[in-house]
Design an enzyme around this catalytic site. Sequence first.
Site, mmCIF file in Angstrom:
data_model
loop_
_atom_site.group_PDB
_atom_site.id
_atom_site.type_symbol
_atom_site.label_atom_id
_atom_site.label_comp_id
_atom_site.label_asym_id
_atom_site.label_seq_id
_atom_site.Cartn_x
_atom_site.Cartn_y
_atom_site.Cartn_z
ATOM 1 C CB SER A 1 -0.750 -8.516 5.196
ATOM 2 O OG SER A 1 0.398 -8.422 4.363
ATOM 3 C CE LYS B 1 4.726 -1.496 6.126
ATOM 4 N NZ LYS B 1 3.658 -1.357 7.165
ATOM 5 C CD GLU C 1 -3.506 0.030 5.074
ATOM 6 O OE1 GLU C 1 -4.338 -0.891 4.965
ATOM 7 O OE2 GLU C 1 -2.402 -0.110 5.645
ATOM 8 C CG ASP D 1 4.895 -4.722 7.918
ATOM 9 O OD1 ASP D 1 5.276 -3.559 7.710
ATOM 10 O OD2 ASP D 1 3.818 -5.176 7.476
#
Length: 265
Positions: free
Chosen positions: A46, A114, A183, A84
């Site tokens: 993100s 992740k 999510e 990530d």
Amino acid sequence: MPRVTTKTVQEMKEEGVPIAALTAYDYTSARLLDRAGADVLLVGDSAANVMAGHETTLPMTLDQMIYHAQCVVRGIDRSLVVVDLPFGAYQGDPTEALDSAIRVMKEAGAHAVKLEGGAPVVEAVERMVTAGIPVMGHLGLTPQSIYDYGTYQVRARDEEEADELRADAKRLEEAGCFAVVLEKIPAELAAEVTASLSIPTIGIGAGDQTDGQVLVSHDALGLSTDFEPRFVRRYARLDETIIDAIGAYVSDVRDRSFPDEDESY
């Protein structure tokens, strides 16, 4: 305080202690979030959105993720740092996925990685876990697949997709994931999946019955004011604080009240 490890978050699930996670992308914010007591700092792709201004997370590269992770790792004393794997770093050959994870661990000093997805990434997860790399899964809305979904709406509302998510959660657990992010899925489904797994679940837009919660720190602090989804709670309006502070600085420069005698040599 003792450092948080993958074993710690497992113990927190077993003891019913909710896990508090936030995203971090730089040394300064990581230092503050760590001091504030965040259990897990996720160096999220993100960063493409909140740090670089992209519309999606897809442009993020592995080199960029490693850079941000290096900054975060240098800022922490306690938090578990999970990084990530960006789009393109693990979706192909499992050996390439393992190589990506190894780079993150070696070059960034991360504690875990992740990755998004269920059945298609199981072999990659198994390879990483076998190599001694802790892996966090990610199911439900997976932002790297946005062009496949076409929307950021809630996932797994219909029973077929919900069944697939249940099965994928079990697959990730069996493959060796130490935790999984859920999510933007219905709260009832998230609670069911959480109860069915022995590993912790970290929710974002998934209700209050997951084992922990994660938010993008910029959202929680009121820095990303053009993005206000239902699942975000604003704990500050730092956008207003920063604008006011910089406005005062500009004013002081304009009227030459800064610097004053005490601020000069």
